[in-house]
Enzyme design. Structure first.
Site, PDB file in Angstrom:
ATOM      1  N   HIS A 104       0.591  -2.210   2.569  1.00 19.72           N
ATOM      2  CA  HIS A 104       0.837  -1.650   1.308  1.00 19.72           C
ATOM      3  C   HIS A 104      -0.470  -1.238   0.814  1.00 19.72           C
ATOM      4  O   HIS A 104      -1.556  -1.708   1.283  1.00 19.72           O
ATOM      5  CB  HIS A 104       1.116  -2.958   0.352  1.00 19.72           C
ATOM      6  N   ASP A 107      -2.591  -3.840  -0.153  1.00 20.39           N
ATOM      7  CA  ASP A 107      -3.285  -4.758   0.810  1.00 20.39           C
ATOM      8  C   ASP A 107      -4.691  -4.517   0.926  1.00 20.39           C
ATOM      9  O   ASP A 107      -5.360  -5.461   1.456  1.00 20.39           O
ATOM     10  CB  ASP A 107      -2.428  -5.012   1.940  1.00 20.39           C
ATOM     11  N   GLU A 235      14.276  -0.642   1.993  1.00 19.85           N
ATOM     12  CA  GLU A 235      14.541  -2.179   2.391  1.00 19.85           C
ATOM     13  C   GLU A 235      15.530  -2.849   1.276  1.00 19.85           C
ATOM     14  O   GLU A 235      14.851  -2.910   0.205  1.00 19.85           O
ATOM     15  CB  GLU A 235      13.341  -2.743   2.404  1.00 19.85           C
ATOM     16  N   GLU A 271      15.563  -6.468   6.524  1.00 16.02           N
ATOM     17  CA  GLU A 271      15.062  -7.896   6.657  1.00 16.02           C
ATOM     18  C   GLU A 271      15.960  -9.075   6.735  1.00 16.02           C
ATOM     19  O   GLU A 271      16.710  -9.334   6.001  1.00 16.02           O
ATOM     20  CB  GLU A 271      13.918  -7.944   5.492  1.00 16.02           C
ATOM     21  N   HIS A 274      16.465 -11.223   3.809  1.00 17.70           N
ATOM     22  CA  HIS A 274      16.898 -10.620   2.532  1.00 17.70           C
ATOM     23  C   HIS A 274      18.499 -10.452   2.807  1.00 17.70           C
ATOM     24  O   HIS A 274      19.394 -10.693   1.939  1.00 17.70           O
ATOM     25  CB  HIS A 274      16.636  -9.048   2.373  1.00 17.70           C
ATOM     26  N   ASP A 299      12.284  -5.993   9.356  1.00 18.07           N
ATOM     27  CA  ASP A 299      11.496  -6.993   8.920  1.00 18.07           C
ATOM     28  C   ASP A 299      11.938  -8.467   9.509  1.00 18.07           C
ATOM     29  O   ASP A 299      12.926  -8.974   8.969  1.00 18.07           O
ATOM     30  CB  ASP A 299      11.377  -6.927   7.377  1.00 18.07           C
ATOM     31  N   ASP A 310      13.343 -16.138  -0.839  1.00 20.88           N
ATOM     32  CA  ASP A 310      12.808 -15.648   0.220  1.00 20.88           C
ATOM     33  C   ASP A 310      11.521 -16.224   0.864  1.00 20.88           C
ATOM     34  O   ASP A 310      10.542 -16.085   0.445  1.00 20.88           O
ATOM     35  CB  ASP A 310      12.162 -14.307  -0.328  1.00 20.88           C
ATOM     36  N   ASP A 312      10.383 -16.269   3.766  1.00 12.27           N
ATOM     37  CA  ASP A 312       9.645 -15.557   4.884  1.00 12.27           C
ATOM     38  C   ASP A 312       9.151 -16.401   5.771  1.00 12.27           C
ATOM     39  O   ASP A 312       7.942 -16.271   6.017  1.00 12.27           O
ATOM     40  CB  ASP A 312       8.576 -14.806   4.143  1.00 12.27           C
ATOM     41  N   ASP A 342       7.270  -9.580   8.744  1.00 13.22           N
ATOM     42  CA  ASP A 342       7.247  -9.882   7.117  1.00 13.22           C
ATOM     43  C   ASP A 342       7.369 -11.462   7.163  1.00 13.22           C
ATOM     44  O   ASP A 342       8.556 -11.666   6.402  1.00 13.22           O
ATOM     45  CB  ASP A 342       8.181  -9.230   6.393  1.00 13.22           C
TER      46      ASP A 342
HETATM   47  C1  XLS Z   1       9.625  -8.303  -0.380  1.00 12.29           C
HETATM   48  C2  XLS Z   1       9.584  -7.382   0.870  1.00 12.29           C
HETATM   49  C3  XLS Z   1       8.322  -6.703   0.871  1.00 12.29           C
HETATM   50  C4  XLS Z   1       8.404  -5.291   1.861  1.00 12.29           C
HETATM   51  C5  XLS Z   1       7.488  -4.393   1.724  1.00 12.29           C
HETATM   52  O1  XLS Z   1      10.595  -9.273  -0.242  1.00 12.29           O
HETATM   53  O2  XLS Z   1      10.176  -7.734   2.037  1.00 12.29           O
HETATM   54  O3  XLS Z   1       7.504  -7.508   1.718  1.00 12.29           O
HETATM   55  O4  XLS Z   1       8.740  -5.772   2.963  1.00 12.29           O
HETATM   56  O5  XLS Z   1       7.192  -4.061   0.179  1.00 12.29           O
HETATM   57 NI    NI Z   2      10.045  -6.918   3.904  1.00 12.58          NI
HETATM   58 NI    NI Z   3      11.049  -9.831   1.684  1.00 10.33          NI
END
Ligand code: XLS
Ligand code: NI
Ligand code: NI
Length: 450
Positions: A104, A107, A235, A271, A274, A299, A310, A312, A342
């Site tokens: 991003h 980042d 996404e 993702e 998600h 992702d 989430d 992750d 991700d």
């Molecule tokens: C958040 C998203 C984010 C996207 C990029 O939950 O996964 O990380 O991948 O903005």
């Molecule tokens: Ni993501």
């Molecule tokens: Ni995410």
């Protein structure tokens, strides 16, 4: 001269195989190994996410950062810290030996005091990232704009009630889209950050849908204006941070795009976590995208079955990923896309080396899933059984129905006369599940004897 942040790993992580006792080796991932005639590296197109691995200090809502990340320490000059962060990231990615990264704008480049300063920061850091890419050979899978952290975006970006916020978001996407093009990115991602609502009481759903569609049209227009050849990706996510995110899941996003005549401009970045938050399996989301020609990129991560958010985490379930991988391969594989991690370390995984452990485990899991997915494609039994299930649709009755050659009247007449009289047949679900397991277990045995 760049600094050395990962000196405990001397060179590129090698392939060690299943017998290796060294945790800093790949057990399955061999970039050059051919799978269905294509190198493993080219199937998986692995990417490291700048945000989780380099821009986050490991804080959560109950406590501050725990990670050992010298480039994030307080009091550093922001651009010098930004350069150190990129040094660390590219050193890591090169040592991990994977081809891509994703970022991003926020980042890599801090927000300045004015819009002009923010823009200058981004330009400087994009230049620096370009130098690091040239030095290491690491490429850009996708760029994206952070349209959710700054307080101005609390009520959304494109769907904000204030058109001035829409304008700031639009200008931010313009700059990052151009930066992505400059860095040779193969995709550009839009994750709907805070495009959604916390309360329906203050939300005009119809108006916000129109705004979001306008925004996505502007992005597509600009892509063509500047000649960016990459793919635009959306996404999906069902909720978090808002109570309800508009880009709920693959089917919802696809429907939205079709409604606004944008389906030719966008594909999906799916993702895993998600998918499960939306009440679907990752397998379902991938299969939906493949079935509708909408698969763009992935992702890679996983959620926690006991938690509704989430988390992750790095993926570690070969069983689940094999099914998704099978669908991806059936659909012709990821072309422009890739597997972007991700995924973030747990807050107690404070050591910099834990970044290697997280990624190595995730990459090996994907590699093993790829081998199993490929074995299922090569074997062909699953595909054959699926095709046989629909065989009637290739016959006279099926084709006449689909081609519009049969009316309700015709069908009713033929049913009433007894000419059409279907017999229920088995869906053989357990048989199919056993076949999948057989491939998983066979791959485990092969891996031991390879
Ligand atoms: C958040 C998203 C984010 C996207 C990029 O939950 O996964 O990380 O991948 O903005
Ligand atoms: Ni993501
Ligand atoms: Ni995410």
């Amino acid at each position: 001269m760049t600094q050395d942040f990962f000196s405990e790993v001397a060179a590129r992580i090698p392939f060690g195989g299943l017998e290796s006792s060294d945790p800093l080796t790949y057990k399955v991932y061999e970039p050059d190994r051919l799978v269905l005639g294509k190198r493993m590296e080219d199937h998986l197109r692995i990417s490291v996410a700048m945000w989780h691995s380099f821009a986050s200090g490991g804080s959560d809502m109950f406590g501050s950062g725990t990670f050992d990340r010298p480039w994030l320490e307080d009091g550093l000059e922001p651009l010098a810290a930004g350069r150190a962060k990129l040094d660390a990231a590219f050193e890591f990615i090169a040592k991990l030996g994977v081809p891509f990264f994703c970022f991003h704008d926020r980042d890599i480049a801090p927000e300045g005091r004015t819009a002009a300063e923010t823009k200058a920061n981004l330009e400087a850091m994009v230049d620096y990232a370009g130098e690091q890419m040239a030095r290491t050979g690491v490429r850009l899978l996708w760029g994206t704009a952070n349209l959710f952290s700054h307080p101005r975006y609390a009520a959304g970006a494109a769907t904000n009630p204030d058109p001035e916020v829409f304008a700031v978001a639009a200008s931010q996407v313009k700059l990052v889209l151009e930066a992505t093009k400059r860095l040779g990115g193969t995709n550009y991602v839009l994750w709907g950050g805070r495009e959604g609502y916390d309360s329906l009481l203050n939300t005009d759903l119809a108006r916000e849908e129109t705004q979001l569609a306008r925004f996505l049209s502007l992005v597509a227009e600009h892509k063509h204006r500047i000649g960016f050849k990459g793919t635009l990706l959306i996404e999906p996510k069902p909720h978090e941070p808002t109570k309800h995110q508009y880009d709920h899941d693959s089917a919802v996003v696809h429907g939205f795009l079709v409604r606004h005549d944008l389906a030719g401009e966008y594909r999906l970045n799916i993702e895993a976590n998600h998918a499960t938050l939306s009440g679907h399996s990752f397998h379902h989301e991938i299969a939906y995208a493949v079935a509708n020609g909408m698969l763009g990129s992935v992702d890679a991560n996983r959620g926690d079955y006991q938690n509704g958010w989430d988390t992750d985490q790095f993926p570690n379930s070969v069983d689940e990923l094999s099914l998704a991988m099978y669908e991806i391969l059936r659909g012709g594989g990821l072309t422009n896309g890739g597997f972007n991690f991700d995924a973030k370390l747990r807050r107690q995984s404070m050591a910099r080396t834990d970044l290697f452990h997280g990624h190595i485990g995730g990459i090996d899991t994907l590699a093993q899933a790829l081998l199993i997915g490929a074995a299922m494609v090569e074997n062909g039994t699953l595909e054959r059984l699926r095709e046989e299930r629909y065989a009637g649709w290739a016959d006279k009755l099926g084709t006449s129905i689909l081609s519009g050659g049969a009316t309700l009247e015709d069908l009713e007449r033929r049913v009433a006369s007894g000419e059409i009289d279907p017999k229920p047949v088995s869906g053989h679900q357990e048989l199919l599940e056993n076949l999948v397991n057989q491939h998983v277990w066979a791959a485990q045995r092969r891996a031991r004897t390879d």
